[in-house]
Design an enzyme around this catalytic site. Structure first.
Site, PDB file in Angstrom:
ATOM      1  N   THR A  73       0.832  -1.202   0.000  1.00  0.00           N
ATOM      2  CA  THR A  73       0.000   0.000   0.000  1.00  0.00           C
ATOM      3  C   THR A  73       0.868   1.253   0.000  1.00  0.00           C
ATOM      4  O   THR A  73       0.611   2.209  -0.748  1.00  0.00           O
ATOM      5  CB  THR A  73      -0.927   0.002   1.225  1.00  0.00           C
ATOM      6  OG1 THR A  73      -1.766  -1.153   1.181  1.00  0.00           O
ATOM      7  CG2 THR A  73      -1.777   1.255   1.273  1.00  0.00           C
ATOM      8  N   TRP A 410      -3.454   4.637   2.423  1.00  0.00           N
ATOM      9  CA  TRP A 410      -4.633   3.768   2.387  1.00  0.00           C
ATOM     10  C   TRP A 410      -5.918   4.596   2.296  1.00  0.00           C
ATOM     11  O   TRP A 410      -6.800   4.285   1.513  1.00  0.00           O
ATOM     12  CB  TRP A 410      -4.678   2.889   3.643  1.00  0.00           C
ATOM     13  CG  TRP A 410      -5.730   1.823   3.574  1.00  0.00           C
ATOM     14  CD1 TRP A 410      -5.598   0.540   3.132  1.00  0.00           C
ATOM     15  CD2 TRP A 410      -7.118   1.969   3.952  1.00  0.00           C
ATOM     16  NE1 TRP A 410      -6.793  -0.132   3.204  1.00  0.00           N
ATOM     17  CE2 TRP A 410      -7.750   0.730   3.708  1.00  0.00           C
ATOM     18  CE3 TRP A 410      -7.877   3.023   4.471  1.00  0.00           C
ATOM     19  CZ2 TRP A 410      -9.095   0.512   3.965  1.00  0.00           C
ATOM     20  CZ3 TRP A 410      -9.223   2.810   4.718  1.00  0.00           C
ATOM     21  CH2 TRP A 410      -9.827   1.569   4.475  1.00  0.00           C
TER      22      TRP A 410
END
Length: 556
Positions: A73, A410
Protein backbone atom coordinates in the site's frame (compact mmCIF):
# COMPACT_ATOMS: atom_id res chain seq x y z
CA UNK A 1 -16.12 1.13 5.42
CA UNK A 2 -15.60 -0.09 1.87
CA UNK A 3 -13.44 -3.13 1.25
CA UNK A 4 -10.38 -3.01 -1.00
CA UNK A 5 -12.15 -4.90 -3.76
CA UNK A 6 -15.19 -2.58 -3.58
CA UNK A 7 -12.93 0.46 -3.92
CA UNK A 8 -11.13 -1.14 -6.86
CA UNK A 9 -14.35 -2.13 -8.62
CA UNK A 10 -15.80 1.39 -8.29
CA UNK A 11 -12.77 3.03 -9.93
CA UNK A 12 -12.90 3.80 -13.65
CA UNK A 13 -9.75 2.40 -15.23
CA UNK A 14 -7.98 3.74 -18.28
CA UNK A 15 -7.40 1.46 -21.25
CA UNK A 16 -3.95 -0.08 -20.98
CA UNK A 17 -2.98 1.44 -24.34
CA UNK A 18 -3.58 4.88 -22.85
CA UNK A 19 -1.38 4.06 -19.85
CA UNK A 20 1.34 2.82 -22.21
CA UNK A 21 1.07 5.92 -24.38
CA UNK A 22 1.43 8.21 -21.35
CA UNK A 23 4.48 6.17 -20.24
CA UNK A 24 5.97 6.47 -23.76
CA UNK A 25 5.84 2.76 -24.52
CA UNK A 26 5.47 2.37 -28.27
CA UNK A 27 2.59 0.36 -29.70
CA UNK A 28 4.99 -2.17 -31.24
CA UNK A 29 6.15 -3.24 -27.76
CA UNK A 30 2.68 -3.59 -26.24
CA UNK A 31 0.93 -6.98 -26.03
CA UNK A 32 -2.52 -6.39 -24.45
CA UNK A 33 -4.18 -9.08 -22.35
CA UNK A 34 -7.69 -7.67 -22.48
CA UNK A 35 -8.40 -3.97 -21.91
CA UNK A 36 -6.55 -3.25 -18.68
CA UNK A 37 -3.34 -5.25 -18.62
CA UNK A 38 -0.55 -5.96 -21.07
CA UNK A 39 2.92 -7.38 -21.45
CA UNK A 40 5.80 -5.25 -22.71
CA UNK A 41 8.09 -6.98 -25.18
CA UNK A 42 11.68 -7.30 -23.97
CA UNK A 43 12.74 -5.61 -27.20
CA UNK A 44 11.80 -2.34 -25.46
CA UNK A 45 14.82 -2.62 -23.17
CA UNK A 46 17.18 -3.42 -26.02
CA UNK A 47 15.96 -0.47 -28.08
CA UNK A 48 16.17 1.93 -25.12
CA UNK A 49 19.48 0.73 -23.70
CA UNK A 50 21.14 4.14 -24.04
CA UNK A 51 18.32 6.01 -22.30
CA UNK A 52 19.20 7.35 -18.84
CA UNK A 53 17.77 5.47 -15.87
CA UNK A 54 15.56 7.10 -13.28
CA UNK A 55 16.17 6.97 -9.52
CA UNK A 56 15.37 3.69 -7.78
CA UNK A 57 13.55 3.84 -4.42
CA UNK A 58 13.26 0.62 -2.40
CA UNK A 59 10.35 0.17 0.01
CA UNK A 60 10.87 -2.31 2.83
CA UNK A 61 9.46 -2.65 6.34
CA UNK A 62 9.92 -3.52 9.98
CA UNK A 63 9.75 -7.17 10.98
CA UNK A 64 6.23 -8.36 9.99
CA UNK A 65 3.46 -8.91 12.51
CA UNK A 66 0.09 -10.68 12.20
CA UNK A 67 -1.59 -7.26 11.94
CA UNK A 68 0.22 -6.39 8.71
CA UNK A 69 2.27 -3.29 7.95
CA UNK A 70 0.96 -2.08 4.56
CA UNK A 71 4.20 -2.23 2.58
CA UNK A 72 2.58 -2.67 -0.83
CA UNK A 73 0.00 0.00 0.00
CA UNK A 74 2.81 2.40 0.89
CA UNK A 75 4.74 1.49 -2.28
CA UNK A 76 1.74 2.24 -4.49
CA UNK A 77 0.86 5.37 -2.52
CA UNK A 78 4.43 6.67 -2.78
CA UNK A 79 4.43 6.24 -6.56
CA UNK A 80 1.11 8.09 -6.73
CA UNK A 81 2.46 10.72 -4.32
CA UNK A 82 5.46 11.36 -6.56
CA UNK A 83 3.04 11.92 -9.44
CA UNK A 84 1.15 14.43 -7.27
CA UNK A 85 4.45 16.35 -7.05
CA UNK A 86 4.67 16.43 -10.83
CA UNK A 87 7.30 13.69 -11.07
CA UNK A 88 7.33 10.92 -13.67
CA UNK A 89 6.96 7.89 -11.42
CA UNK A 90 6.51 4.17 -12.08
CA UNK A 91 5.84 1.37 -9.60
CA UNK A 92 7.46 -2.08 -9.85
CA UNK A 93 5.87 -4.78 -7.69
CA UNK A 94 5.76 -8.54 -7.24
CA UNK A 95 2.93 -10.79 -8.42
CA UNK A 96 0.80 -12.34 -5.67
CA UNK A 97 0.82 -16.11 -5.26
CA UNK A 98 -2.47 -17.98 -5.20
CA UNK A 99 -1.38 -19.74 -2.01
CA UNK A 100 -1.53 -16.67 0.26
CA UNK A 101 -4.52 -15.26 -1.65
CA UNK A 102 -6.59 -18.31 -0.65
CA UNK A 103 -4.76 -18.85 2.65
CA UNK A 104 -4.11 -16.29 5.37
CA UNK A 105 -3.20 -13.06 3.65
CA UNK A 106 -5.90 -12.64 1.05
CA UNK A 107 -5.25 -10.29 -1.88
CA UNK A 108 -1.88 -8.60 -2.30
CA UNK A 109 -2.28 -5.63 -4.62
CA UNK A 110 -2.12 -2.84 -2.06
CA UNK A 111 -5.13 -1.58 -0.17
CA UNK A 112 -7.70 1.17 0.23
CA UNK A 113 -7.03 4.00 -2.23
CA UNK A 114 -3.48 2.83 -2.98
CA UNK A 115 -3.91 -0.25 -5.14
CA UNK A 116 -2.76 -1.67 -8.43
CA UNK A 117 -5.63 -2.72 -10.67
CA UNK A 118 -7.38 -4.75 -11.99
CA UNK A 119 -6.84 -6.27 -8.54
CA UNK A 120 -8.97 -9.40 -9.19
CA UNK A 121 -6.86 -10.32 -12.22
CA UNK A 122 -3.58 -9.53 -10.47
CA UNK A 123 -4.52 -11.70 -7.49
CA UNK A 124 -5.78 -14.61 -9.56
CA UNK A 125 -4.48 -15.89 -12.93
CA UNK A 126 -3.29 -12.48 -14.21
CA UNK A 127 -1.32 -13.13 -17.44
CA UNK A 128 -0.47 -16.75 -16.66
CA UNK A 129 3.11 -16.24 -15.47
CA UNK A 130 2.69 -18.43 -12.38
CA UNK A 131 1.26 -21.26 -14.46
CA UNK A 132 4.15 -21.01 -16.93
CA UNK A 133 6.68 -21.25 -14.09
CA UNK A 134 4.86 -24.27 -12.68
CA UNK A 135 4.72 -25.95 -16.08
CA UNK A 136 8.44 -25.42 -16.70
CA UNK A 137 9.28 -26.70 -13.21
CA UNK A 138 7.17 -29.84 -13.60
CA UNK A 139 8.43 -30.51 -17.13
CA UNK A 140 11.96 -30.71 -15.73
CA UNK A 141 10.74 -33.04 -12.96
CA UNK A 142 9.00 -35.26 -15.52
CA UNK A 143 12.07 -35.36 -17.78
CA UNK A 144 14.27 -36.29 -14.82
CA UNK A 145 12.10 -39.24 -13.82
CA UNK A 146 11.63 -40.25 -17.45
CA UNK A 147 15.41 -40.36 -17.94
CA UNK A 148 15.70 -42.81 -15.04
CA UNK A 149 12.80 -44.91 -16.37
CA UNK A 150 14.30 -45.04 -19.88
CA UNK A 151 17.60 -46.56 -18.75
CA UNK A 152 19.29 -43.83 -16.69
CA UNK A 153 22.38 -43.30 -18.88
CA UNK A 154 23.50 -40.45 -16.64
CA UNK A 155 23.44 -42.66 -13.56
CA UNK A 156 21.11 -40.39 -11.56
CA UNK A 157 20.69 -41.62 -8.00
CA UNK A 158 16.91 -41.57 -7.27
CA UNK A 159 17.78 -40.99 -3.60
CA UNK A 160 19.66 -37.80 -4.47
CA UNK A 161 17.13 -36.04 -6.71
CA UNK A 162 16.80 -32.49 -5.35
CA UNK A 163 14.34 -31.14 -7.93
CA UNK A 164 10.80 -31.15 -6.54
CA UNK A 165 7.49 -30.64 -8.27
CA UNK A 166 5.41 -27.53 -7.57
CA UNK A 167 1.89 -26.14 -7.52
CA UNK A 168 0.77 -22.56 -6.79
CA UNK A 169 -1.44 -23.47 -3.85
CA UNK A 170 -1.03 -23.96 -0.10
CA UNK A 171 -1.32 -27.76 0.24
CA UNK A 172 0.53 -29.34 3.16
CA UNK A 173 -0.61 -32.80 1.99
CA UNK A 174 1.92 -32.59 -0.86
CA UNK A 175 5.01 -31.66 1.17
CA UNK A 176 6.28 -35.24 1.22
CA UNK A 177 4.97 -37.93 -1.10
CA UNK A 178 5.96 -41.26 -2.62
CA UNK A 179 5.36 -41.52 -6.37
CA UNK A 180 6.01 -43.94 -9.20
CA UNK A 181 3.98 -46.64 -7.44
CA UNK A 182 2.28 -49.57 -9.12
CA UNK A 183 3.47 -51.54 -12.13
CA UNK A 184 6.90 -51.02 -13.73
CA UNK A 185 5.29 -48.92 -16.49
CA UNK A 186 4.35 -46.29 -13.90
CA UNK A 187 7.93 -45.22 -13.23
CA UNK A 188 10.51 -45.72 -10.51
CA UNK A 189 9.14 -45.52 -6.94
CA UNK A 190 10.85 -42.84 -4.87
CA UNK A 191 10.29 -40.22 -2.20
CA UNK A 192 9.30 -36.87 -3.67
CA UNK A 193 7.46 -33.70 -2.74
CA UNK A 194 5.93 -30.42 -3.86
CA UNK A 195 6.94 -26.83 -3.22
CA UNK A 196 4.69 -23.84 -3.78
CA UNK A 197 5.43 -22.37 -7.23
CA UNK A 198 6.92 -19.15 -5.91
CA UNK A 199 9.52 -21.24 -4.03
CA UNK A 200 10.66 -22.90 -7.27
CA UNK A 201 14.14 -21.99 -8.45
CA UNK A 202 12.57 -21.23 -11.82
CA UNK A 203 10.69 -18.30 -10.27
CA UNK A 204 14.00 -16.96 -8.95
CA UNK A 205 15.60 -17.52 -12.36
CA UNK A 206 12.77 -15.71 -14.16
CA UNK A 207 13.18 -12.74 -11.83
CA UNK A 208 16.97 -12.54 -12.14
CA UNK A 209 17.30 -13.10 -15.90
CA UNK A 210 18.33 -10.11 -17.99
CA UNK A 211 17.01 -11.41 -21.31
CA UNK A 212 15.88 -14.56 -23.14
CA UNK A 213 19.43 -15.81 -23.70
CA UNK A 214 20.29 -15.35 -20.03
CA UNK A 215 17.09 -17.17 -19.07
CA UNK A 216 18.01 -20.21 -21.18
CA UNK A 217 21.57 -20.25 -19.82
CA UNK A 218 20.33 -20.15 -16.24
CA UNK A 219 17.76 -22.89 -16.86
CA UNK A 220 20.46 -25.11 -18.36
CA UNK A 221 22.52 -24.69 -15.16
CA UNK A 222 19.85 -26.02 -12.79
CA UNK A 223 21.01 -29.00 -10.74
CA UNK A 224 18.27 -31.65 -10.61
CA UNK A 225 20.18 -34.21 -8.57
CA UNK A 226 23.39 -36.17 -8.23
CA UNK A 227 24.75 -39.38 -9.73
CA UNK A 228 25.64 -42.51 -7.80
CA UNK A 229 29.21 -41.19 -7.74
CA UNK A 230 28.16 -37.80 -6.35
CA UNK A 231 28.43 -35.71 -9.53
CA UNK A 232 25.79 -33.00 -10.11
CA UNK A 233 23.31 -33.52 -12.97
CA UNK A 234 22.11 -30.37 -14.71
CA UNK A 235 19.03 -29.62 -16.79
CA UNK A 236 21.31 -29.21 -19.82
CA UNK A 237 22.28 -32.89 -19.59
CA UNK A 238 18.59 -33.76 -19.98
CA UNK A 239 18.27 -31.32 -22.92
CA UNK A 240 15.44 -29.62 -21.03
CA UNK A 241 16.40 -25.95 -21.26
CA UNK A 242 14.99 -25.34 -24.74
CA UNK A 243 11.48 -26.59 -23.96
CA UNK A 244 11.51 -24.83 -20.59
CA UNK A 245 12.48 -21.56 -22.27
CA UNK A 246 9.64 -22.05 -24.76
CA UNK A 247 7.20 -22.30 -21.84
CA UNK A 248 8.64 -19.18 -20.23
CA UNK A 249 9.32 -16.92 -23.21
CA UNK A 250 6.16 -14.85 -22.70
CA UNK A 251 6.30 -15.06 -18.91
CA UNK A 252 9.64 -13.23 -19.06
CA UNK A 253 7.93 -10.14 -20.49
CA UNK A 254 6.93 -7.72 -17.70
CA UNK A 255 3.25 -7.05 -17.00
CA UNK A 256 1.99 -3.47 -17.25
CA UNK A 257 -1.03 -2.34 -15.24
CA UNK A 258 -1.99 0.87 -13.40
CA UNK A 259 -2.72 2.19 -9.94
CA UNK A 260 -6.11 3.58 -8.97
CA UNK A 261 -4.65 7.01 -9.87
CA UNK A 262 -3.43 5.71 -13.26
CA UNK A 263 0.27 5.63 -12.41
CA UNK A 264 2.01 3.01 -14.62
CA UNK A 265 2.89 -0.09 -12.64
CA UNK A 266 4.81 -3.25 -13.50
CA UNK A 267 3.69 -6.34 -11.58
CA UNK A 268 6.00 -9.18 -12.49
CA UNK A 269 7.47 -12.20 -10.72
CA UNK A 270 7.02 -13.15 -7.10
CA UNK A 271 9.61 -15.25 -5.24
CA UNK A 272 8.99 -15.51 -1.49
CA UNK A 273 11.38 -13.48 0.65
CA UNK A 274 11.69 -15.99 3.49
CA UNK A 275 12.56 -18.80 1.04
CA UNK A 276 13.97 -17.03 -2.03
CA UNK A 277 15.07 -13.44 -2.76
CA UNK A 278 11.67 -11.78 -2.54
CA UNK A 279 11.82 -9.17 -5.33
CA UNK A 280 10.07 -8.51 -8.61
CA UNK A 281 11.93 -9.22 -11.85
CA UNK A 282 15.11 -7.52 -12.98
CA UNK A 283 13.63 -6.99 -16.43
CA UNK A 284 10.55 -5.21 -14.99
CA UNK A 285 12.70 -2.98 -12.78
CA UNK A 286 15.01 -2.09 -15.66
CA UNK A 287 12.06 -1.37 -17.94
CA UNK A 288 10.52 0.89 -15.31
CA UNK A 289 13.82 2.74 -14.87
CA UNK A 290 13.77 3.68 -18.57
CA UNK A 291 10.26 5.15 -18.21
CA UNK A 292 10.27 7.12 -14.97
CA UNK A 293 12.36 9.73 -13.22
CA UNK A 294 11.58 7.72 -10.08
CA UNK A 295 10.84 4.00 -9.77
CA UNK A 296 9.31 2.74 -6.54
CA UNK A 297 9.82 -0.96 -5.89
CA UNK A 298 9.33 -3.24 -2.91
CA UNK A 299 11.03 -6.22 -1.32
CA UNK A 300 9.18 -8.88 0.67
CA UNK A 301 8.73 -9.09 4.43
CA UNK A 302 11.05 -7.10 6.73
CA UNK A 303 14.24 -5.39 5.66
CA UNK A 304 16.34 -8.19 7.20
CA UNK A 305 14.92 -10.53 4.54
CA UNK A 306 13.58 -8.71 1.49
CA UNK A 307 15.82 -5.65 1.54
CA UNK A 308 18.95 -7.65 2.39
CA UNK A 309 18.35 -10.01 -0.52
CA UNK A 310 17.33 -7.18 -2.84
CA UNK A 311 20.62 -5.43 -2.10
CA UNK A 312 23.00 -8.39 -1.82
CA UNK A 313 21.51 -10.60 -4.57
CA UNK A 314 19.33 -8.65 -7.02
CA UNK A 315 21.32 -5.41 -7.09
CA UNK A 316 24.57 -7.36 -7.42
CA UNK A 317 23.21 -9.52 -10.25
CA UNK A 318 21.63 -6.62 -12.16
CA UNK A 319 24.06 -3.81 -11.40
CA UNK A 320 21.33 -1.75 -9.72
CA UNK A 321 22.10 1.03 -7.23
CA UNK A 322 19.16 2.29 -5.14
CA UNK A 323 19.01 6.02 -4.48
CA UNK A 324 16.97 5.74 -1.26
CA UNK A 325 15.10 3.32 1.00
CA UNK A 326 11.74 3.74 2.75
CA UNK A 327 11.02 1.57 5.80
CA UNK A 328 7.33 1.08 6.56
CA UNK A 329 6.21 0.79 10.17
CA UNK A 330 2.94 1.00 12.05
CA UNK A 331 2.37 2.02 15.65
CA UNK A 332 0.53 -1.25 16.28
CA UNK A 333 3.37 -3.33 14.80
CA UNK A 334 5.91 -1.64 17.05
CA UNK A 335 3.67 -2.20 20.09
CA UNK A 336 3.45 -5.87 19.07
CA UNK A 337 7.25 -6.05 19.11
CA UNK A 338 7.11 -4.40 22.51
CA UNK A 339 5.03 -7.24 23.92
CA UNK A 340 1.50 -5.85 23.67
CA UNK A 341 -1.25 -8.43 23.17
CA UNK A 342 -2.92 -8.43 19.77
CA UNK A 343 -6.28 -7.38 21.22
CA UNK A 344 -4.61 -4.36 22.83
CA UNK A 345 -2.69 -3.03 19.83
CA UNK A 346 -5.19 -0.24 19.16
CA UNK A 347 -4.94 1.09 22.73
CA UNK A 348 -2.43 3.82 23.59
CA UNK A 349 0.58 2.14 25.17
CA UNK A 350 3.75 4.25 25.15
CA UNK A 351 5.60 1.65 27.20
CA UNK A 352 5.06 -1.13 24.66
CA UNK A 353 5.85 1.28 21.84
CA UNK A 354 9.13 2.28 23.48
CA UNK A 355 10.06 -1.38 23.94
CA UNK A 356 9.18 -2.19 20.32
CA UNK A 357 10.94 0.77 18.70
CA UNK A 358 14.38 -0.97 18.67
CA UNK A 359 13.03 -3.20 15.90
CA UNK A 360 12.50 -0.22 13.58
CA UNK A 361 15.73 1.43 14.69
CA UNK A 362 17.78 -1.72 13.96
CA UNK A 363 16.37 -1.87 10.43
CA UNK A 364 17.24 1.81 10.02
CA UNK A 365 20.80 1.29 11.28
CA UNK A 366 21.24 -1.67 8.92
CA UNK A 367 20.26 0.36 5.86
CA UNK A 368 22.45 3.32 6.77
CA UNK A 369 25.35 1.54 8.46
CA UNK A 370 25.65 -1.79 6.63
CA UNK A 371 24.54 -0.67 3.16
CA UNK A 372 25.34 3.05 3.22
CA UNK A 373 21.96 4.15 1.87
CA UNK A 374 19.76 7.10 2.92
CA UNK A 375 16.49 6.05 4.54
CA UNK A 376 13.18 7.44 5.74
CA UNK A 377 10.63 5.78 8.00
CA UNK A 378 7.06 5.77 6.73
CA UNK A 379 4.55 5.56 9.56
CA UNK A 380 1.53 3.91 7.96
CA UNK A 381 -1.04 5.79 10.02
CA UNK A 382 -4.21 4.26 11.49
CA UNK A 383 -7.12 6.18 13.08
CA UNK A 384 -6.34 4.72 16.52
CA UNK A 385 -2.77 6.12 16.55
CA UNK A 386 -2.37 8.90 19.10
CA UNK A 387 -0.34 12.06 18.73
CA UNK A 388 1.86 11.04 21.64
CA UNK A 389 2.70 7.72 19.97
CA UNK A 390 3.39 9.27 16.58
CA UNK A 391 5.59 11.94 18.14
CA UNK A 392 7.59 9.32 20.04
CA UNK A 393 8.46 7.46 16.83
CA UNK A 394 9.40 10.72 15.12
CA UNK A 395 11.61 11.68 18.05
CA UNK A 396 13.45 8.36 18.23
CA UNK A 397 14.05 8.30 14.47
CA UNK A 398 15.25 11.89 14.60
CA UNK A 399 17.87 10.86 17.17
CA UNK A 400 19.34 8.61 14.44
CA UNK A 401 19.28 11.47 11.94
CA UNK A 402 16.38 10.23 9.83
CA UNK A 403 12.84 11.47 9.35
CA UNK A 404 9.72 9.52 10.26
CA UNK A 405 6.98 10.68 7.90
CA UNK A 406 3.30 10.02 8.48
CA UNK A 407 1.60 8.34 5.55
CA UNK A 408 -2.12 8.03 4.86
CA UNK A 409 -1.95 6.32 1.49
CA UNK A 410 -4.63 3.77 2.39
CA UNK A 411 -7.22 6.45 3.14
CA UNK A 412 -6.15 9.21 0.71
CA UNK A 413 -4.05 7.62 -2.03
CA UNK A 414 -1.26 9.73 -3.48
CA UNK A 415 -2.33 12.84 -1.58
CA UNK A 416 -1.87 10.94 1.66
CA UNK A 417 1.70 10.03 0.68
CA UNK A 418 2.74 13.43 -0.69
CA UNK A 419 4.89 14.29 2.36
CA UNK A 420 6.61 10.91 2.09
CA UNK A 421 7.20 11.54 -1.61
CA UNK A 422 8.83 14.90 -0.83
CA UNK A 423 11.20 13.22 1.63
CA UNK A 424 12.01 10.45 -0.87
CA UNK A 425 12.90 13.03 -3.52
CA UNK A 426 15.12 14.83 -1.04
CA UNK A 427 16.94 11.62 -0.13
CA UNK A 428 17.46 10.75 -3.80
CA UNK A 429 19.40 13.95 -4.38
CA UNK A 430 22.31 12.93 -2.18
CA UNK A 431 25.35 10.95 -3.36
CA UNK A 432 25.17 7.15 -3.15
CA UNK A 433 27.53 5.33 -0.79
CA UNK A 434 25.98 1.95 -1.50
CA UNK A 435 27.94 -1.16 -0.53
CA UNK A 436 27.17 -4.84 -0.03
CA UNK A 437 27.07 -6.69 3.28
CA UNK A 438 29.79 -9.13 2.15
CA UNK A 439 32.18 -9.83 -0.70
CA UNK A 440 31.80 -12.75 -3.07
CA UNK A 441 35.37 -13.87 -2.42
CA UNK A 442 34.47 -14.75 1.18
CA UNK A 443 33.66 -18.38 1.99
CA UNK A 444 30.07 -19.59 2.16
CA UNK A 445 30.28 -19.67 5.94
CA UNK A 446 31.76 -16.17 6.11
CA UNK A 447 28.99 -14.75 3.93
CA UNK A 448 26.25 -16.32 6.03
CA UNK A 449 27.96 -15.12 9.19
CA UNK A 450 28.25 -11.58 7.79
CA UNK A 451 24.49 -11.35 7.31
CA UNK A 452 23.76 -13.01 10.64
CA UNK A 453 26.08 -10.74 12.63
CA UNK A 454 25.76 -7.43 10.76
CA UNK A 455 22.06 -7.54 9.85
CA UNK A 456 20.40 -9.88 12.37
CA UNK A 457 22.85 -8.97 15.21
CA UNK A 458 23.44 -12.62 16.10
CA UNK A 459 26.53 -13.48 18.13
CA UNK A 460 27.49 -15.98 15.45
CA UNK A 461 26.26 -18.99 13.52
CA UNK A 462 26.08 -22.70 14.23
CA UNK A 463 26.41 -24.72 11.04
CA UNK A 464 25.17 -28.24 11.67
CA UNK A 465 27.27 -31.13 10.27
CA UNK A 466 25.01 -31.56 7.23
CA UNK A 467 25.40 -27.87 6.34
CA UNK A 468 29.18 -28.01 6.84
CA UNK A 469 29.39 -31.01 4.51
CA UNK A 470 27.29 -29.26 1.89
CA UNK A 471 29.34 -26.07 2.11
CA UNK A 472 32.53 -28.05 1.47
CA UNK A 473 30.90 -29.84 -1.48
CA UNK A 474 29.55 -26.64 -3.05
CA UNK A 475 32.91 -24.89 -2.76
CA UNK A 476 34.60 -27.95 -4.28
CA UNK A 477 32.10 -27.83 -7.18
CA UNK A 478 32.93 -24.17 -7.86
CA UNK A 479 29.92 -22.48 -6.23
CA UNK A 480 31.87 -20.76 -3.48
CA UNK A 481 31.64 -17.29 -5.04
CA UNK A 482 27.83 -17.22 -5.17
CA UNK A 483 25.90 -14.88 -2.85
CA UNK A 484 23.85 -16.43 -0.05
CA UNK A 485 20.07 -16.44 0.37
CA UNK A 486 19.16 -17.12 3.99
CA UNK A 487 15.79 -18.82 4.45
CA UNK A 488 14.43 -18.01 7.90
CA UNK A 489 11.29 -16.94 9.69
CA UNK A 490 9.96 -13.53 8.70
CA UNK A 491 8.68 -12.83 12.21
CA UNK A 492 12.01 -12.22 13.94
CA UNK A 493 15.54 -11.02 13.28
CA UNK A 494 16.54 -14.43 14.68
CA UNK A 495 15.59 -17.93 13.55
CA UNK A 496 13.03 -18.14 16.40
CA UNK A 497 9.70 -16.49 15.49
CA UNK A 498 8.97 -15.89 19.19
CA UNK A 499 11.95 -13.54 19.65
CA UNK A 500 10.35 -10.18 18.86
CA UNK A 501 11.80 -6.68 18.82
CA UNK A 502 15.57 -6.56 18.40
CA UNK A 503 16.87 -9.72 20.11
CA UNK A 504 20.48 -10.12 21.20
CA UNK A 505 22.64 -12.98 22.42
CA UNK A 506 21.30 -15.58 20.00
CA UNK A 507 23.09 -17.89 17.58
CA UNK A 508 21.72 -18.51 14.09
CA UNK A 509 21.53 -22.24 13.36
CA UNK A 510 22.10 -23.32 9.74
CA UNK A 511 20.46 -26.71 9.20
CA UNK A 512 21.00 -27.22 5.52
CA UNK A 513 22.36 -25.66 2.34
CA UNK A 514 21.03 -25.87 -1.20
CA UNK A 515 22.65 -24.62 -4.37
CA UNK A 516 20.44 -22.79 -6.86
CA UNK A 517 22.96 -22.92 -9.67
CA UNK A 518 20.61 -21.38 -12.22
CA UNK A 519 19.43 -18.54 -10.01
CA UNK A 520 22.99 -18.04 -8.86
CA UNK A 521 22.86 -18.24 -5.07
CA UNK A 522 23.32 -20.62 -2.15
CA UNK A 523 20.24 -21.04 0.03
CA UNK A 524 20.93 -21.48 3.75
CA UNK A 525 18.00 -23.02 5.62
CA UNK A 526 17.40 -22.09 9.26
CA UNK A 527 14.67 -22.99 11.72
CA UNK A 528 11.50 -24.65 10.49
CA UNK A 529 11.08 -23.11 7.03
CA UNK A 530 8.34 -24.63 4.86
CA UNK A 531 8.63 -24.45 1.08
CA UNK A 532 5.02 -25.63 0.88
CA UNK A 533 2.73 -23.68 3.25
CA UNK A 534 -0.54 -25.05 4.56
CA UNK A 535 -3.99 -23.48 4.86
CA UNK A 536 -5.14 -21.95 8.18
CA UNK A 537 -8.21 -23.13 10.15
CA UNK A 538 -10.37 -20.60 8.27
CA UNK A 539 -8.83 -20.03 4.81
CA UNK A 540 -9.44 -16.75 3.02
CA UNK A 541 -10.87 -18.91 0.21
CA UNK A 542 -14.01 -19.47 2.28
CA UNK A 543 -14.90 -15.77 1.96
CA UNK A 544 -14.42 -15.46 -1.80
CA UNK A 545 -17.42 -15.73 -4.08
CA UNK A 546 -18.69 -14.77 -7.55
CA UNK A 547 -22.21 -13.55 -8.42
CA UNK A 548 -24.23 -14.36 -11.51
CA UNK A 549 -22.68 -11.44 -13.41
CA UNK A 550 -19.15 -12.69 -12.72
CA UNK A 551 -18.43 -10.03 -10.09
CA UNK A 552 -15.96 -11.31 -7.45
CA UNK A 553 -16.39 -10.52 -3.76
CA UNK A 554 -14.41 -11.32 -0.62
CA UNK A 555 -11.01 -11.00 -2.27
CA UNK A 556 -9.54 -8.96 0.60
Amino acid sequence: MKSDIEIAQETALKEIREIALEAEIGEKYLEPYGRYKAKVDYGFLKDNESKKDGKLILVSAVTPTPAGEGKTTTTVGLADGLRKLGKRAVAALREPSLGPVFGVKGGAAGGGYAQVVPMEDINLHFTGDMHAVGAANNLLAAMTDNHIYQGNKLGIDPRQIVWRRCVDMNDRQLRFIVDGLGAKANGTPREDGYDITVASEIMAILCLSSDLGDLKKRLASIIVGYTFTGEPVRAAQLNAQGAMTALLKDALKPNLVQTLEHTPAFVHGGPFANIAHGCNSVIATRTALKLGDYVVTEAGFGADLGAEKFLDIKCRAAGLVPAAVVLVATIRALKHHGGAAREDLTKENPGALERGLPNLLQHVENITGVYGLPVAAAINRFPQDTEAELSLVEKRCGELGIRAVRSEAWARGGAGAAALAEEAVRLCEGPSKFRYCYGLSESIREKIEAVAVKVYRAEGINMLPAAQKQAALFEKLGFGRLPVCIAKTQYSFSDDPKLLGAPRGFTLTIRNLRVSAGAGFITALTGDIMTMPGLPPVPAAEKIDVDGAGRISGLF
